[in-house]
Design a protein around this motif. Structure first.
Motif, PDB file in Angstrom:
ATOM      1  N   GLY A   1       0.810  -1.213   0.000  1.00 24.77           N
ATOM      2  CA  GLY A   1       0.000   0.000   0.000  1.00 24.77           C
ATOM      3  C   GLY A   1       0.841   1.260   0.000  1.00 24.77           C
ATOM      4  N   ALA A   2       0.295   2.320  -0.596  1.00 26.87           N
ATOM      5  CA  ALA A   2       1.007   3.596  -0.634  1.00 26.87           C
ATOM      6  C   ALA A   2       0.015   4.729  -0.844  1.00 26.87           C
ATOM      7  CB  ALA A   2       2.032   3.595  -1.765  1.00 26.87           C
ATOM      8  N   VAL A   3       0.291   5.877  -0.202  1.00 24.19           N
ATOM      9  CA  VAL A   3      -0.530   7.070  -0.389  1.00 24.19           C
ATOM     10  C   VAL A   3      -0.101   7.745  -1.681  1.00 24.19           C
ATOM     11  CG1 VAL A   3      -1.095   9.358   0.493  1.00 24.19           C
ATOM     12  CG2 VAL A   3      -0.920   7.421   2.070  1.00 24.19           C
ATOM     13  N   LYS A   4      -1.073   8.011  -2.555  1.00 22.94           N
ATOM     14  CA  LYS A   4      -0.778   8.633  -3.835  1.00 22.94           C
ATOM     15  C   LYS A   4      -1.051  10.140  -3.832  1.00 22.94           C
ATOM     16  CE  LYS A   4       0.456   4.846  -5.860  1.00 22.94           C
ATOM     17  NZ  LYS A   4       1.866   4.645  -6.277  1.00 22.94           N
ATOM     18  N   LYS A   5      -2.107  10.544  -3.099  1.00 26.95           N
ATOM     19  CA  LYS A   5      -2.489  11.952  -3.139  1.00 26.95           C
ATOM     20  C   LYS A   5      -3.289  12.333  -1.900  1.00 26.95           C
ATOM     21  CE  LYS A   5      -4.906  15.307  -6.106  1.00 26.95           C
ATOM     22  NZ  LYS A   5      -5.732  15.470  -7.328  1.00 26.95           N
ATOM     23  N   VAL A   6      -3.067  13.566  -1.421  1.00 21.77           N
ATOM     24  CA  VAL A   6      -3.831  14.147  -0.317  1.00 21.77           C
ATOM     25  C   VAL A   6      -4.477  15.428  -0.830  1.00 21.77           C
ATOM     26  CG1 VAL A   6      -3.730  15.198   1.978  1.00 21.77           C
ATOM     27  CG2 VAL A   6      -2.344  13.172   1.474  1.00 21.77           C
ATOM     28  N   SER A   7      -5.769  15.566  -0.634  1.00 20.51           N
ATOM     29  CA  SER A   7      -6.447  16.768  -1.122  1.00 20.51           C
ATOM     30  C   SER A   7      -7.486  17.274  -0.127  1.00 20.51           C
ATOM     31  CB  SER A   7      -7.117  16.496  -2.474  1.00 20.51           C
ATOM     32  OG  SER A   7      -8.004  15.396  -2.383  1.00 20.51           O
ATOM     33  N   VAL A   8      -7.791  18.575  -0.205  1.00 25.18           N
ATOM     34  CA  VAL A   8      -8.841  19.209   0.591  1.00 25.18           C
ATOM     35  C   VAL A   8      -9.996  19.480  -0.365  1.00 25.18           C
ATOM     36  CG1 VAL A   8      -9.508  21.234   1.937  1.00 25.18           C
ATOM     37  CG2 VAL A   8      -7.238  20.219   2.239  1.00 25.18           C
ATOM     38  N   THR A   9     -11.174  18.976  -0.039  1.00 21.91           N
ATOM     39  CA  THR A   9     -12.290  19.006  -0.995  1.00 21.91           C
ATOM     40  C   THR A   9     -13.252  20.183  -0.832  1.00 21.91           C
ATOM     41  OG1 THR A   9     -13.632  17.570   0.435  1.00 21.91           O
ATOM     42  CG2 THR A   9     -12.212  16.495  -1.199  1.00 21.91           C
ATOM     43  N   ASN A  10     -13.171  20.916   0.260  1.00 24.57           N
ATOM     44  CA  ASN A  10     -14.145  22.006   0.475  1.00 24.57           C
ATOM     45  C   ASN A  10     -13.513  23.393   0.509  1.00 24.57           C
ATOM     46  OD1 ASN A  10     -12.876  21.473   2.944  1.00 24.57           O
ATOM     47  ND2 ASN A  10     -14.708  21.902   4.149  1.00 24.57           N
ATOM     48  N   VAL A  11     -12.355  23.532  -0.116  1.00 23.53           N
ATOM     49  CA  VAL A  11     -11.707  24.839  -0.252  1.00 23.53           C
ATOM     50  C   VAL A  11     -11.381  25.041  -1.728  1.00 23.53           C
ATOM     51  CG1 VAL A  11      -9.721  26.275   0.320  1.00 23.53           C
ATOM     52  CG2 VAL A  11     -10.733  24.803   2.067  1.00 23.53           C
ATOM     53  N   ASN A  12     -12.014  26.021  -2.343  1.00 28.49           N
ATOM     54  CA  ASN A  12     -11.794  26.289  -3.758  1.00 28.49           C
ATOM     55  C   ASN A  12     -10.517  27.097  -3.975  1.00 28.49           C
ATOM     56  OD1 ASN A  12     -14.211  25.023  -4.539  1.00 28.49           O
ATOM     57  ND2 ASN A  12     -15.386  26.881  -4.116  1.00 28.49           N
ATOM     58  N   GLY A  13      -9.724  26.643  -4.942  1.00 30.99           N
ATOM     59  CA  GLY A  13      -8.515  27.399  -5.272  1.00 30.99           C
ATOM     60  C   GLY A  13      -7.451  27.384  -4.193  1.00 30.99           C
TER      61      GLY A  13
ATOM     62  N   VAL B   1      -1.495  19.977   4.992  1.00 33.23           N
ATOM     63  CA  VAL B   1      -2.147  18.709   5.327  1.00 33.23           C
ATOM     64  C   VAL B   1      -1.329  17.613   4.663  1.00 33.23           C
ATOM     65  CG1 VAL B   1      -4.278  17.387   5.283  1.00 33.23           C
ATOM     66  CG2 VAL B   1      -4.374  19.883   5.256  1.00 33.23           C
ATOM     67  N   SER B   2      -0.729  16.738   5.471  1.00 35.04           N
ATOM     68  CA  SER B   2       0.151  15.715   4.917  1.00 35.04           C
ATOM     69  C   SER B   2      -0.172  14.332   5.469  1.00 35.04           C
ATOM     70  CB  SER B   2       1.620  16.050   5.222  1.00 35.04           C
ATOM     71  OG  SER B   2       1.823  16.154   6.617  1.00 35.04           O
ATOM     72  N   ALA B   3       0.205  13.314   4.710  1.00 37.80           N
ATOM     73  CA  ALA B   3      -0.007  11.930   5.144  1.00 37.80           C
ATOM     74  C   ALA B   3       1.026  11.588   6.209  1.00 37.80           C
ATOM     75  CB  ALA B   3       0.123  10.991   3.958  1.00 37.80           C
ATOM     76  N   LYS B   4       0.576  10.924   7.271  1.00 40.49           N
ATOM     77  CA  LYS B   4       1.503  10.574   8.349  1.00 40.49           C
ATOM     78  C   LYS B   4       2.547   9.561   7.883  1.00 40.49           C
ATOM     79  CE  LYS B   4      -0.964  11.633  12.611  1.00 40.49           C
ATOM     80  NZ  LYS B   4      -1.417  11.108  13.917  1.00 40.49           N
ATOM     81  N   VAL B   5       2.168   8.665   6.962  1.00 39.68           N
ATOM     82  CA  VAL B   5       3.107   7.625   6.515  1.00 39.68           C
ATOM     83  C   VAL B   5       4.080   8.146   5.460  1.00 39.68           C
ATOM     84  CG1 VAL B   5       1.535   5.739   7.057  1.00 39.68           C
ATOM     85  CG2 VAL B   5       1.450   6.801   4.792  1.00 39.68           C
ATOM     86  N   ASN B   6       3.739   9.286   4.851  1.00 46.11           N
ATOM     87  CA  ASN B   6       4.616   9.845   3.830  1.00 46.11           C
ATOM     88  C   ASN B   6       4.384  11.350   3.751  1.00 46.11           C
ATOM     89  OD1 ASN B   6       6.135  10.557   1.617  1.00 46.11           O
ATOM     90  ND2 ASN B   6       5.250   9.045   0.228  1.00 46.11           N
ATOM     91  N   ALA B   7       5.208  12.103   4.439  1.00 44.85           N
ATOM     92  CA  ALA B   7       5.041  13.559   4.543  1.00 44.85           C
ATOM     93  C   ALA B   7       5.152  14.267   3.197  1.00 44.85           C
ATOM     94  CB  ALA B   7       6.068  14.128   5.509  1.00 44.85           C
ATOM     95  N   LYS B   8       5.718  13.576   2.196  1.00 42.74           N
ATOM     96  CA  LYS B   8       5.853  14.188   0.879  1.00 42.74           C
ATOM     97  C   LYS B   8       4.500  14.272   0.163  1.00 42.74           C
ATOM     98  CE  LYS B   8      10.678  12.840   0.098  1.00 42.74           C
ATOM     99  NZ  LYS B   8      11.605  12.097  -0.792  1.00 42.74           N
ATOM    100  N   LYS B   9       3.575  13.444   0.595  1.00 44.69           N
ATOM    101  CA  LYS B   9       2.229  13.486   0.021  1.00 44.69           C
ATOM    102  C   LYS B   9       1.410  14.477   0.838  1.00 44.69           C
ATOM    103  CE  LYS B   9       3.276  10.396  -3.001  1.00 44.69           C
ATOM    104  NZ  LYS B   9       3.399  10.773  -4.422  1.00 44.69           N
ATOM    105  N   LYS B  10       1.227  15.670   0.257  1.00 43.39           N
ATOM    106  CA  LYS B  10       0.607  16.746   1.032  1.00 43.39           C
ATOM    107  C   LYS B  10      -0.127  17.725   0.130  1.00 43.39           C
ATOM    108  CE  LYS B  10       4.850  19.493   0.842  1.00 43.39           C
ATOM    109  NZ  LYS B  10       5.950  20.108   1.614  1.00 43.39           N
TER     110      LYS B  10
END
Length: 232
Positions: free
Chosen positions: A33-45, A102-111
């Protein structure tokens, strides 16, 4: 004996190499398993504006393959301007600009990073009316008022913009002016709403029932003097 020993060693090395190759294969990586992407869905732009004291909860999405820990870490570049809780709740502290990561705990580069602007504007968070239900009379019976003035109390008291917009859901039933004055028009039910215009979306409502007292009396129930027999 030496040949047998050599064969055992060769077999062992082959097994070790096979296992290592398997663990490094794409299939094995996918299973881990691996985190591919972290996103915020309720903030435009990737930018949001908050007023001082206002709170906002970030909604997030983690895209991953396989089984992986999807927990996130939140960090503000300036906690004096905006703070952020472990659950992603932002709170404006003072006027200024800061970045929230906002970053993934298992991979801080995914943010993902959003820009937060905090203003000194204090928005309305509550409106209270002196009536939430009222009955008015569109007829001539003075026992029930045909007009009434609604008053609104704004909270907090230091709100920057206290302007209220008054509207009626049915102006054929009841009209309301810019000061909250109601005027009964005809029988029916309508909702009068008092809404803050500062962008907070806060409002309060009063349900207005309009009756017509004149319709309670039927002219046929009353006889003219000519209808009475003269007993003399």
């Amino acid at each position: 004996m030496k040949r047998q020993t050599a064969n055992i060693i060769a077999l062992t090395l082959t097994l070790v190499m096979t296992v290592c190759a398997a663990t490094q294969s794409p299939l094995a990586e996918a299973k881990a398993g691996a985190v591919k992407k972290v996103s915020v869905t309720n903030v435009n732009g990737k930018k949001i504006t908050l007023s001082k004291g206002e709170s906002f909860t970030l909604k997030t999405k983690v895209t991953a393959t396989g089984k992986v820990n999807k927990k996130l870490k939140y960090k503000s570049s300036n906690i004096n301007v905006v703070s952020v809780s472990k659950k992603g709740v932002l709170k404006g502290k003072k006027a200024g600009t800061a970045k929230v990561t906002v970053s993934a705990k298992v991979n801080a580069k995914k943010k993902t990073v959003i820009r937060v602007v905090v203003t000194d504007t204090v928005k309305v968070d509550k409106i209270s009316l002196n009536k939430t239900k009222i009955t008015l009379d569109a007829g001539s019976d003075n026992d029930i008022d045909s007009e009434f003035e609604l008053t609104a109390v704004i909270s907090p008291s230091n709100a920057t913009n206290k302007t209220i917009e008054w509207t009626s859901s049915d102006t054929d039933v009841v009209e309301v002016d810019e000061d909250g004055c109601l005027v009964a028009i005809e029988p029916g039910t309508a909702t009068v709403q008092a809404k803050a215009v500062d962008g907070s979306g806060v409002y309060a409502a009063c349900i207005v029932t309009v009756i017509d007292s004149d319709s309670y009396y039927d002219d046929d129930d009353y006889d003219d003097e000519d209808d009475y027999d003269d007993e003399d």
